[in-house]
Design an enzyme around this catalytic site. Structure first.
Site, PDB file in Angstrom:
ATOM      1  N   ASP A  62       2.773  28.377 -42.748  1.00  0.00           N
ATOM      2  CA  ASP A  62       1.894  27.522 -41.935  1.00  0.00           C
ATOM      3  C   ASP A  62       0.679  27.166 -42.785  1.00  0.00           C
ATOM      4  O   ASP A  62       0.044  28.063 -43.362  1.00  0.00           O
ATOM      5  CB  ASP A  62       1.454  28.239 -40.657  1.00  0.00           C
ATOM      6  CG  ASP A  62       0.933  27.275 -39.604  1.00  0.00           C
ATOM      7  OD1 ASP A  62       0.118  26.400 -39.949  1.00  0.00           O
ATOM      8  OD2 ASP A  62       1.334  27.397 -38.434  1.00  0.00           O
ATOM      9  N   ARG A  73      -3.239  29.858 -26.310  1.00  0.00           N
ATOM     10  CA  ARG A  73      -1.781  29.855 -26.349  1.00  0.00           C
ATOM     11  C   ARG A  73      -1.217  30.540 -27.585  1.00  0.00           C
ATOM     12  O   ARG A  73      -0.086  31.001 -27.570  1.00  0.00           O
ATOM     13  CB  ARG A  73      -1.245  28.420 -26.276  1.00  0.00           C
ATOM     14  CG  ARG A  73      -1.593  27.575 -27.500  1.00  0.00           C
ATOM     15  CD  ARG A  73      -1.362  26.091 -27.273  1.00  0.00           C
ATOM     16  NE  ARG A  73      -1.629  25.300 -28.474  1.00  0.00           N
ATOM     17  CZ  ARG A  73      -2.841  24.953 -28.890  1.00  0.00           C
ATOM     18  NH1 ARG A  73      -3.908  25.354 -28.203  1.00  0.00           N
ATOM     19  NH2 ARG A  73      -2.999  24.224 -29.978  1.00  0.00           N
ATOM     20  N   ASP A 130       5.488  21.517 -35.152  1.00  0.00           N
ATOM     21  CA  ASP A 130       5.047  20.615 -34.083  1.00  0.00           C
ATOM     22  C   ASP A 130       5.139  19.144 -34.469  1.00  0.00           C
ATOM     23  O   ASP A 130       4.442  18.303 -33.901  1.00  0.00           O
ATOM     24  CB  ASP A 130       3.608  20.953 -33.665  1.00  0.00           C
ATOM     25  CG  ASP A 130       2.606  20.742 -34.800  1.00  0.00           C
ATOM     26  OD1 ASP A 130       3.032  20.412 -35.935  1.00  0.00           O
ATOM     27  OD2 ASP A 130       1.395  20.908 -34.563  1.00  0.00           O
ATOM     28  N   CYS A 191      -0.399  18.064 -28.528  1.00  0.00           N
ATOM     29  CA  CYS A 191      -1.087  18.838 -27.495  1.00  0.00           C
ATOM     30  C   CYS A 191      -2.595  18.617 -27.531  1.00  0.00           C
ATOM     31  O   CYS A 191      -3.273  18.804 -26.523  1.00  0.00           O
ATOM     32  CB  CYS A 191      -0.743  20.319 -27.634  1.00  0.00           C
ATOM     33  SG  CYS A 191      -1.337  21.104 -29.137  1.00  0.00           S
TER      34      CYS A 191
END
Length: 258
Positions: A62, A73, A130, A191
Site C-alpha cells: 500500500d 473503517r 480501491d 468513498c
C-alpha cells in the site's frame, strides 16, 4: 510437515477444532504465503483475521498514508500512527496481534515487474484495492501466474466479494469478465465523495478473509464462480453466478506463465 507446537495448538485451538480444518488445515495456513493488495477499508479487517488465523507469511502492499479520516473503517490503524505508510502501520499492528506471522510491508503501489514478482511469490492474492487500474493489473498477473484471487469492493453501504480460482484448470470467469472496461474517471465513485459505512467495509473484509482462510486450508467450498452482493442498508445478501465472457480482453487469450 512439522508438528504444531504446544503454543500453536493453544493459539489456534478453536480453529483446529473445526471438522474441515483440523491440524492439517492449520499447518497449511502456517506454511502459506499471501499477498494482500491494500491496507485500507477492506485490507484492514481482512489483515487482522488472516494474521489471527496464523497465515505464515503475509506481504502487504500500500502506497498511501494513514489519515484520521480513515480510522472509522480502517480498524488496523490507530491515531498514534496517523501519517505512517499504511503497509508499515499494518505490519506494526499485526505483529502485536500475532508475532508468529512474518509480515513484509511494501510501501508502494505494485505494478509491472514488481507486481508480477509479488504475485508469483504468493500462494494466493487478496485484492483489497480501491481502483480499477489496480484490479485489472492484479487480475492479469494472477491469470499469468495461476494464483487464486480473492477480490472485494465496498462503497456507501454496499459491497461485493468473489473468488477467481485461477489455480484450477477450469476457471469460471475473471475480473474483466465481470467489468470488461473501467468507467470514466468522472463516473468512478470514491468513498471520499460518496461516503462509506465502516461496518460495511468490515463485513466485506471479513468475508474476504474467510474465503482466503478456507482456500489456503484446502477447503474449496465458497464463492468461486459466484459474486456475493451485500446491501448493509437493508441487510440483504444475495449471490449471482458468474459466467466467462468469451470475448473477455483478459482471460479469452489467457496464456499462463511458463
Amino acid at each position: 510437515m512439522d508438528d504444531l507446537t504446544d503454543e500453536q495448538l493453544d493459539r489456534y485451538g478453536r480453529q483446529i477444532l473445526l471438522p474441515r480444518m483440523g491440524v492439517e488445515g492449520q499447518q497449511r495456513l502456517l506454511e502459506a504465503r499471501l499477498l494482500l493488495i491494500g491496507a485500507g477499508g477492506l485490507g484492514a479487517p481482512a489483515g487482522l483475521y488472516l494474521a489471527g488465523a496464523g497465515v505464515g507469511e503475509l506481504t502487504i502492499a500500500d502506497a498511501d498514508e494513514v489519515a484520521a479520516s480513515n480510522l472509522h473503517r480502517q480498524v488496523l490503524h490507530a491515531e498514534s500512527r496517523v501519517g505512517w505508510n499504511k503497509a508499515e502501520s499494518a505490519a506494526a499492528a499485526l505483529y502485536e496481534l500475532n508475532p508468529e506471522v512474518r509480515v513484509h510491508p511494501r510501501p508502494e503501489r505494485l505494478h509491472g515487474a514488481a507486481l508480477d514478482e509479488a504475485v508469483a511469490g504468493a500462494d494466493l492474492v487478496v485484492d483489497a484495492s480501491d481502483n480499477f487500474d489496480t484490479r485489472y493489473a492484479v487480475n492479469a498477473a494472477c491469470l499469468r501466474h495461476r494464483r487464486t484471487l480473492v477480490s472485494g469492493a465496498v462503497i456507501r453501504m454496499e459491497g461485493q466479494v468473489t473468488v477467481f480460482p485461477f489455480a484450477d484448470e477450469l476457471t469460471p470467469a475473471c475480473y474483466r469478465c465481470l467489468y470488461r472496461e473501467a468507467p470514466d474517471a468522472s463516473e468512478t465513485e470514491r468513498c471520499a465523495i460518496t461516503g462509506v459505512l465502516g461496518p460495511a467495509a468490515g463485513l466485506i473484509g471479513t468475508v474476504m478473509a474467510a474465503e482466503t482462510i478456507k482456500r489456503l486450508a484446502g477447503i474449496p467450498e465458497g464463492l468461486a464462480g459466484r459474486l456475493l452482493l451485500m446491501d448493509a442498508l437493508t441487510m440483504d445478501f444475495r449471490t449471482i453466478k458468474l459466467a466467462r465472457d468469451p470475448q473477455c480482453p483478459a482471460c479469452s487469450a489467457f496464456q499462463p506463465a511458463s
